[in-house]
Scaffold this motif. Structure first.
Motif, PDB file in Angstrom:
ATOM      1  N   PHE A  63       0.728  -1.114   0.006  1.00  0.00           N
ATOM      2  CA  PHE A  63      -0.195  -0.011   0.218  1.00  0.00           C
ATOM      3  C   PHE A  63       0.990   1.256   0.223  1.00  0.00           C
ATOM      4  N   ILE A  64       0.454   2.189  -0.913  1.00  0.00           N
ATOM      5  CA  ILE A  64       1.111   3.592  -0.882  1.00  0.00           C
ATOM      6  C   ILE A  64       0.425   4.677  -0.854  1.00  0.00           C
ATOM      7  N   ASN A  65       0.524   5.521   0.255  1.00  0.00           N
ATOM      8  CA  ASN A  65      -0.182   6.807   0.454  1.00  0.00           C
ATOM      9  C   ASN A  65       0.365   7.681  -0.592  1.00  0.00           C
ATOM     10  N   ILE A  66      -0.764   8.018  -1.500  1.00  0.00           N
ATOM     11  CA  ILE A  66      -0.765   8.925  -2.414  1.00  0.00           C
ATOM     12  C   ILE A  66      -1.248  10.160  -2.373  1.00  0.00           C
ATOM     13  N   THR A  67      -1.736  10.541  -1.177  1.00  0.00           N
ATOM     14  CA  THR A  67      -2.438  11.696  -0.621  1.00  0.00           C
ATOM     15  C   THR A  67      -1.961  13.105  -1.269  1.00  0.00           C
ATOM     16  N   SER A  68      -0.614  13.031  -0.822  1.00  0.00           N
ATOM     17  CA  SER A  68       0.070  14.459  -1.250  1.00  0.00           C
ATOM     18  C   SER A  68       0.168  14.454  -2.831  1.00  0.00           C
ATOM     19  N   GLN A  69       0.458  13.331  -3.687  1.00  0.00           N
ATOM     20  CA  GLN A  69       0.445  13.661  -5.109  1.00  0.00           C
ATOM     21  C   GLN A  69      -0.915  14.036  -5.611  1.00  0.00           C
ATOM     22  N   ILE A  70      -2.093  13.658  -5.047  1.00  0.00           N
ATOM     23  CA  ILE A  70      -3.457  13.733  -5.533  1.00  0.00           C
ATOM     24  C   ILE A  70      -3.660  15.426  -5.138  1.00  0.00           C
ATOM     25  N   GLN A  71      -3.116  15.812  -3.821  1.00  0.00           N
ATOM     26  CA  GLN A  71      -3.542  17.197  -3.561  1.00  0.00           C
ATOM     27  C   GLN A  71      -2.654  18.074  -4.617  1.00  0.00           C
ATOM     28  N   ASN A  72      -1.362  17.659  -4.815  1.00  0.00           N
ATOM     29  CA  ASN A  72      -0.501  18.172  -5.831  1.00  0.00           C
ATOM     30  C   ASN A  72      -1.238  18.624  -7.183  1.00  0.00           C
ATOM     31  N   CYS A  73      -1.749  17.367  -7.669  1.00  0.00           N
ATOM     32  CA  CYS A  73      -2.768  17.424  -8.938  1.00  0.00           C
ATOM     33  C   CYS A  73      -3.825  18.674  -8.974  1.00  0.00           C
ATOM     34  N   ILE A  74      -4.499  18.674  -7.792  1.00  0.00           N
ATOM     35  CA  ILE A  74      -5.600  19.851  -7.494  1.00  0.00           C
ATOM     36  C   ILE A  74      -5.121  20.965  -7.753  1.00  0.00           C
ATOM     37  N   SER A  75      -3.937  21.269  -6.953  1.00  0.00           N
ATOM     38  CA  SER A  75      -3.167  22.495  -7.068  1.00  0.00           C
ATOM     39  C   SER A  75      -2.791  22.909  -8.334  1.00  0.00           C
ATOM     40  N   THR A  97     -12.743  21.499  -2.199  1.00  0.00           N
ATOM     41  CA  THR A  97     -13.600  22.549  -1.687  1.00  0.00           C
ATOM     42  C   THR A  97     -12.327  23.610  -1.659  1.00  0.00           C
ATOM     43  N   GLN A  98     -12.424  24.868  -1.923  1.00  0.00           N
ATOM     44  CA  GLN A  98     -11.519  25.750  -1.806  1.00  0.00           C
ATOM     45  C   GLN A  98     -10.038  25.445  -2.244  1.00  0.00           C
ATOM     46  N   GLY A  99     -10.116  24.598  -3.282  1.00  0.00           N
ATOM     47  CA  GLY A  99      -8.876  24.128  -3.859  1.00  0.00           C
ATOM     48  C   GLY A  99      -8.245  22.964  -3.063  1.00  0.00           C
ATOM     49  N   GLU A 100      -8.728  22.283  -2.343  1.00  0.00           N
ATOM     50  CA  GLU A 100      -8.219  21.366  -1.496  1.00  0.00           C
ATOM     51  C   GLU A 100      -9.059  20.010  -1.547  1.00  0.00           C
ATOM     52  N   LEU A 101      -8.344  18.930  -1.007  1.00  0.00           N
ATOM     53  CA  LEU A 101      -9.043  17.598  -0.994  1.00  0.00           C
ATOM     54  C   LEU A 101     -10.046  17.952   0.384  1.00  0.00           C
ATOM     55  N   ASP A 102     -11.328  17.581   0.305  1.00  0.00           N
ATOM     56  CA  ASP A 102     -12.249  17.916   1.344  1.00  0.00           C
ATOM     57  C   ASP A 102     -12.499  16.470   2.141  1.00  0.00           C
ATOM     58  N   PHE A 103     -11.683  16.399   3.105  1.00  0.00           N
ATOM     59  CA  PHE A 103     -11.447  15.257   3.816  1.00  0.00           C
ATOM     60  C   PHE A 103     -11.664  15.274   5.392  1.00  0.00           C
ATOM     61  N   GLY A 104     -12.372  14.125   5.882  1.00  0.00           N
ATOM     62  CA  GLY A 104     -12.155  14.105   7.345  1.00  0.00           C
ATOM     63  C   GLY A 104     -10.851  13.962   7.924  1.00  0.00           C
ATOM     64  N   THR A 105     -10.800  13.949   9.031  1.00  0.00           N
ATOM     65  CA  THR A 105      -9.431  14.045   9.966  1.00  0.00           C
ATOM     66  C   THR A 105      -8.503  12.871   9.496  1.00  0.00           C
ATOM     67  N   VAL A 111      -1.752   4.904 -12.187  1.00  0.00           N
ATOM     68  CA  VAL A 111      -3.070   5.561 -11.592  1.00  0.00           C
ATOM     69  C   VAL A 111      -3.522   6.788 -12.369  1.00  0.00           C
ATOM     70  N   LEU A 112      -4.861   6.761 -12.365  1.00  0.00           N
ATOM     71  CA  LEU A 112      -5.417   7.976 -13.354  1.00  0.00           C
ATOM     72  C   LEU A 112      -6.006   9.057 -12.340  1.00  0.00           C
ATOM     73  N   VAL A 113      -5.719  10.373 -12.518  1.00  0.00           N
ATOM     74  CA  VAL A 113      -6.134  11.391 -11.934  1.00  0.00           C
ATOM     75  C   VAL A 113      -7.041  12.377 -12.864  1.00  0.00           C
ATOM     76  N   LYS A 114      -8.263  12.510 -12.560  1.00  0.00           N
ATOM     77  CA  LYS A 114      -9.104  13.406 -13.615  1.00  0.00           C
ATOM     78  C   LYS A 114      -9.864  14.185 -12.571  1.00  0.00           C
ATOM     79  N   ILE A 115      -9.821  15.619 -13.150  1.00  0.00           N
ATOM     80  CA  ILE A 115     -10.487  16.534 -12.127  1.00  0.00           C
ATOM     81  C   ILE A 115     -11.551  17.302 -13.010  1.00  0.00           C
ATOM     82  N   ILE A 116     -12.720  17.620 -12.407  1.00  0.00           N
ATOM     83  CA  ILE A 116     -13.552  18.483 -13.179  1.00  0.00           C
ATOM     84  C   ILE A 116     -14.204  19.428 -12.258  1.00  0.00           C
TER      85      ILE A 116
END
Lengths: 138, 138, 138
Positions: free
Chosen positions: A18-30, A106-114, A131-136
Motif C-alpha cells: 500500500f502506498i499513500n498517494i494523498t500528497s500527489q493527489i493534492q498536488n494535482c488539484i493545485s 473545496t476551496q482548492g483542497e481535498l475535502d477530507f475528514g481528519t 493511476v489516473l487522476v481526473k479533475i472537473i
C-alpha cells in the motif's frame, strides 16, 4: 468548466503493498487550479485498487492478512483464470478494496475528514503500473 | 457550473447501525438548485460507510451478521491495529460496504431505481460522525 | 456544461451472469458529444452491480464461485430478508462487486487502462433490469 488529467506511476517491489498517494493527489488539484469540483482517482490496472482509509501500519498488516484469507493467492491452480497467470486472487482483492475513489474539492483542497488518506493498493506488483487522476470543476 | 457542500452529522447509539439518509440528500439537492449533475455522498470517517441498498430490516440484520462473519469484532487482540483501539474490524467492514456513492441528479431529483435508498453505515458508533455531501452541476 | 442520460436494459436468462457493456457506454459518450468529463454507470437495481475488470471467462467463473462462497444462495432460509424473497445473497454479492463506476472521459473516449472493461453483474436475473448512464462535462 476546467478539466485536468494526469497519470501517476508506481512500482511496488513486492507482490502486495500500500502506498499513500494523498500528497500527489493534492498536488494535482493545485496544478489544476480547480477550487470547487470533484477528483476521480482510479487504478488503470485490474489487479490494483485506489481506496481511502487510515495511514497506520498495523491496519495495513491486518488488511493484508484479511484479504489473503478472503481470496488466497495459493493454491494458484485453484482459479481457472490462472492459465499462464498467477494473479486471479489479485482480481478478487481489488474488488474488495475498490477500483476508484471520488473526492470533493473545496476551496482548492481535498475535502477530507481528519483521518482520510488515499492509498494505491497493489496486489500483483513487481512492475510499473498507473493511476489516473481526473479533475472537473471550476 | 453550480457547486454545493454540506456536512450531515450522525450519532448511532450502538456500535453498529444503518440510517436511511435519502431524504436528507434529496433536501441538499433541492437546496443546491442543481437540476442536472452529480451528487457525491461520502463518510468522512474511515470506520463508516455510505451505500445504496434496500430499506428492509431483515436485510439489515443479514448484513450485520454477514459482515461480522467476514470481519469479526472479537477477538479484538486478533488485529495489530488494535493497540489502544478496538475498531480494526470496522475498517474492514467499511471496505466491503464502501466509503461513498455517486448518484445522478436529473430534473432536480435523485435519479434512482425503484428500491434504491442511501444509507449511512456505522461500524464504530456511540459518537458523533460526519457525512459529506458535494454536488456539482447546473 | 453538457449532461446526458440514458437507461440500458438487460435480461440475463440465468440467476447470475456478467455482460460486457463497454461498447454501449462508449456509444453513450459519443452520443453525448462530451469531450472532457465524467461518466457515472450504475445499476438501478439493488441485486446487481456495475464493475470494471477483465473480460476473461475463467476469471468470471472464479468470481462466481468466490462470491457464492462469501455469500451463498443456499440455504435460502438462512437470511431474514428471504420472507417471500430468495435473493438476500444477491444483496451481499452486489456490495462486494459494487453498485457503480465513475470513469474519466478524455478526448471523447473512455479513459481506460489496457485491460479495463465495464461489466453489468447480475445476481438475481431472469427478468429485465436497468443500468443508468449519466455524463457530465463539456
Amino acid at each position: 468548466m476546467k478539466t485536468f488529467r494526469k497519470e501517476l506511476w508506481f512500482n511496488v517491489p513486492s507482490r502486495r503493498g500500500f502506498i499513500n498517494i494523498t500528497s500527489q493527489i493534492q498536488n494535482c488539484i493545485s496544478e489544476s487550479k480547480v477550487q470547487e469540483g470533484l477528483v476521480l482517482v482510479n487504478a488503470m490496472h485490474i489487479t490494483a485498487s485506489v481506496f481511502i482509509n487510515d495511514d497506520e501500519s498495523g491496519l495495513h498488516h491486518d488488511y493484508d492478512i484479511w484479504l489473503e484469507k478472503i481470496a488466497p493467492h495459493e493454491p494458484v491452480s485453484g482459479y481457472r483464470h490462472n492459465v499462464g497467470e498467477d494473479n486471479a486472487d489479485a482480481h478478487m482483492k481489488r474488488q474488495i478494496m475498490g477500483r476508484e475513489v471520488v473526492v470533493a474539492i473545496t476551496q482548492g483542497e481535498l475535502d477530507f475528514g481528519t483521518w482520510e488518506q488515499i492509498f494505491y493498493g497493489e496486489f500483483d506488483g513487481k512492475r510499473k503500473k498507473r493511476v489516473l487522476v481526473k479533475i472537473i470543476g471550476e
